[in-house]
Design an enzyme around this catalytic site. Structure first.
Site, PDB file in Angstrom:
ATOM      1  N   TYR A  38      13.605 -36.551   1.190  1.00 36.27           N
ATOM      2  CA  TYR A  38      15.035 -36.239   1.220  1.00 36.27           C
ATOM      3  C   TYR A  38      15.259 -34.746   1.400  1.00 36.27           C
ATOM      4  O   TYR A  38      14.339 -33.934   1.264  1.00 36.27           O
ATOM      5  CB  TYR A  38      15.713 -36.722  -0.062  1.00 36.27           C
ATOM      6  CG  TYR A  38      15.454 -35.864  -1.277  1.00 36.27           C
ATOM      7  CD1 TYR A  38      16.406 -34.942  -1.717  1.00 36.27           C
ATOM      8  CD2 TYR A  38      14.258 -35.963  -1.988  1.00 36.27           C
ATOM      9  CE1 TYR A  38      16.168 -34.147  -2.833  1.00 36.27           C
ATOM     10  CE2 TYR A  38      14.019 -35.179  -3.103  1.00 36.27           C
ATOM     11  CZ  TYR A  38      14.976 -34.271  -3.520  1.00 36.27           C
ATOM     12  OH  TYR A  38      14.739 -33.488  -4.614  1.00 36.27           O
TER      13      TYR A  38
ATOM     14  N   ARG B  54      11.833 -28.428   7.098  1.00 36.10           N
ATOM     15  CA  ARG B  54      11.092 -28.904   5.922  1.00 36.10           C
ATOM     16  C   ARG B  54      11.147 -30.427   5.819  1.00 36.10           C
ATOM     17  O   ARG B  54      10.161 -31.072   5.437  1.00 36.10           O
ATOM     18  CB  ARG B  54      11.644 -28.260   4.649  1.00 36.10           C
ATOM     19  CG  ARG B  54      10.855 -28.613   3.403  1.00 36.10           C
ATOM     20  CD  ARG B  54      11.352 -27.864   2.183  1.00 36.10           C
ATOM     21  NE  ARG B  54      12.716 -28.272   1.808  1.00 36.10           N
ATOM     22  CZ  ARG B  54      13.380 -27.749   0.780  1.00 36.10           C
ATOM     23  NH1 ARG B  54      12.821 -26.790   0.046  1.00 36.10           N
ATOM     24  NH2 ARG B  54      14.601 -28.168   0.484  1.00 36.10           N
TER      25      ARG B  54
ATOM     26  N   ARG C 164       6.769 -56.417  -0.126  1.00 35.02           N
ATOM     27  CA  ARG C 164       6.152 -55.488  -1.071  1.00 35.02           C
ATOM     28  C   ARG C 164       4.634 -55.503  -0.949  1.00 35.02           C
ATOM     29  O   ARG C 164       3.969 -56.509  -1.187  1.00 35.02           O
ATOM     30  CB  ARG C 164       6.563 -55.836  -2.502  1.00 35.02           C
ATOM     31  CG  ARG C 164       6.141 -54.790  -3.520  1.00 35.02           C
ATOM     32  CD  ARG C 164       6.546 -55.170  -4.932  1.00 35.02           C
ATOM     33  NE  ARG C 164       6.306 -54.079  -5.867  1.00 35.02           N
ATOM     34  CZ  ARG C 164       5.108 -53.753  -6.360  1.00 35.02           C
ATOM     35  NH1 ARG C 164       4.044 -54.470  -6.011  1.00 35.02           N
ATOM     36  NH2 ARG C 164       4.984 -52.736  -7.204  1.00 35.02           N
TER      37      ARG C 164
ATOM     38  N   HIS D  27       1.485 -52.193  -1.260  1.00 36.37           N
ATOM     39  CA  HIS D  27       1.302 -50.751  -1.416  1.00 36.37           C
ATOM     40  C   HIS D  27       0.959 -50.053  -0.101  1.00 36.37           C
ATOM     41  O   HIS D  27       1.403 -48.929   0.140  1.00 36.37           O
ATOM     42  CB  HIS D  27       0.203 -50.455  -2.449  1.00 36.37           C
ATOM     43  CG  HIS D  27       0.650 -50.626  -3.863  1.00 36.37           C
ATOM     44  ND1 HIS D  27       0.946 -51.858  -4.402  1.00 36.37           N
ATOM     45  CD2 HIS D  27       0.853 -49.720  -4.857  1.00 36.37           C
ATOM     46  CE1 HIS D  27       1.310 -51.710  -5.666  1.00 36.37           C
ATOM     47  NE2 HIS D  27       1.270 -50.420  -5.971  1.00 36.37           N
TER      48      HIS D  27
ATOM     49  N   LYS E 154       8.915 -32.943  -0.367  1.00 36.08           N
ATOM     50  CA  LYS E 154      10.196 -33.242  -1.024  1.00 36.08           C
ATOM     51  C   LYS E 154      10.395 -34.757  -0.992  1.00 36.08           C
ATOM     52  O   LYS E 154      11.174 -35.297  -0.206  1.00 36.08           O
ATOM     53  CB  LYS E 154      11.340 -32.495  -0.338  1.00 36.08           C
ATOM     54  CG  LYS E 154      12.590 -32.362  -1.223  1.00 36.08           C
ATOM     55  CD  LYS E 154      13.578 -31.387  -0.608  1.00 36.08           C
ATOM     56  CE  LYS E 154      14.862 -31.302  -1.417  1.00 36.08           C
ATOM     57  NZ  LYS E 154      14.680 -30.638  -2.716  1.00 36.08           N
TER      58      LYS E 154
ATOM     59  N   GLU F 216       7.480 -24.248 -11.651  1.00 31.26           N
ATOM     60  CA  GLU F 216       8.861 -24.177 -11.168  1.00 31.26           C
ATOM     61  C   GLU F 216       9.762 -24.977 -12.097  1.00 31.26           C
ATOM     62  O   GLU F 216       9.301 -25.631 -13.027  1.00 31.26           O
ATOM     63  CB  GLU F 216       8.958 -24.708  -9.738  1.00 31.26           C
ATOM     64  CG  GLU F 216       8.541 -26.156  -9.586  1.00 31.26           C
ATOM     65  CD  GLU F 216       8.568 -26.644  -8.139  1.00 31.26           C
ATOM     66  OE1 GLU F 216       9.164 -25.969  -7.281  1.00 31.26           O
ATOM     67  OE2 GLU F 216       7.992 -27.719  -7.874  1.00 31.26           O
TER      68      GLU F 216
END
Length: 282
Positions: free
Chosen positions: A32, A51, A99, A101, A146, A178
């Site tokens: 995101y 990014r 579903r 993995h 991110k 951070e």
């Protein structure tokens, strides 16, 4: 009427539905970005989408969008929703599949959604500073991506809220990394210190801006690790992010940072940030 961008179309919020089998919902398998809007313009949007595409590449997700195309759809969404001051949130997942993995075989189309939010700048925090706490960094080892996997960040932020703080500054052992939703800085003897860019932190866009402002103001900027004790004994502490901008931390773990007042270097960075908004919003 408010519009949401969903898989190539601008739809109403009631039409913006995703599947229960979306891999973002099931696995957090996605990425995101969060982009600030000032005066109806997108701030540092190119850097954000560069990014975004880097994060996509790091998780093997082909979005079939260029930076320019992402900027264009963002402009349309901001204009449609008449956002003057606020932000746009955009996320992409690996799409809808049974579903499992491992990645879907054959590949499925990524799911992309974006929406806007109107809200004011955090003037009170910028002017008066905030309380912070320190907490052990329990996140995974690819914080440079991110990703939607934010449970560690969520738990850290909730810890901050529990102790009447705005931000939790994380550390691995004694090394500060951070904030739960920000980059963190210690200012000592006129020098800005912040964790170097690697897999332990996100290379924040506002961090990049602060580094450039420091260069413009001839403020030494060192990208090197420092300890929790160094942070607690700093002359000034700040956190930065797209939403927090350049926020001073005046109290840490219940104790004042230095004299408990916003420091002069923080004020210089805030001044430079205002100029950067003017010159880097499109």
């Amino acid at each position: 009427m408010e519009k949401i961008f969903l898989n190539g179309e601008f739809v109403s919020p009631s039409e913006a539905k995703v599947s229960y089998n979306d891999r973002g919902y099931v696995f957090g398998d996605g990425i995101y970005e969060y982009i600030r809007v000032y005066n109806g313009k997108l701030f540092t949007v190119t850097e954000h989408y560069e990014r975004f595409l880097r994060s996509a590449n790091e998780i093997g997700l082909d979005l079939n969008y260029s930076v320019e195309e992402l900027i264009e759809l963002s402009r349309k969404l901001v204009d449609m929703n008449q956002i003057e001051t606020g932000a746009i949130y955009i996320q992409a997942t690996r799409g809808v599949a049974e579903r499992n993995h491992s990645f879907p075989t054959p590949e499925v189309e990524p799911a992309i959604v974006a929406y806007t939010k109107s809200y004011d700048r955090p003037y009170d925090h910028l002017e008066n500073g905030v309380n912070g706490v320190t907490v052990e960094d329990i996140r995974w080892l690819r914080c440079d991506i991110k990703s939607l996997n934010l449970l560690g960040n969520v738990l850290a932020k909730e810890y901050a809220v529990k102790y009447n703080a705005v931000e939790a500054i994380q550390h691995r052992g004694e090394t500060v990394t951070e904030g739960s939703s920000s980059n963190a800085y210690a200012i000592k003897d006129g020098v800005i210190y912040t964790h170097p860019i690697n897999n332990y932190i996100l290379n924040g866009i506002t961090r990049i801006v602060i580094k450039k402002i420091a260069e413009d103001y001839n403020i030494p900027f060192k990208e090197e690790t420092f300890t929790v004790d160094f942070l607690r004994n700093a002359d000034e502490v700040i956190v930065s992010s797209t939403s927090a901008e350049v926020t001073p931390v005046i109290k840490l773990d219940g104790e004042p940072v230095n004299d408990g007042k916003v420091g002069p270097i923080t004020r210089q960075l805030q001044e430079g940030f205002e100029k950067y908004i003017e010159s880097h919003s499109i």
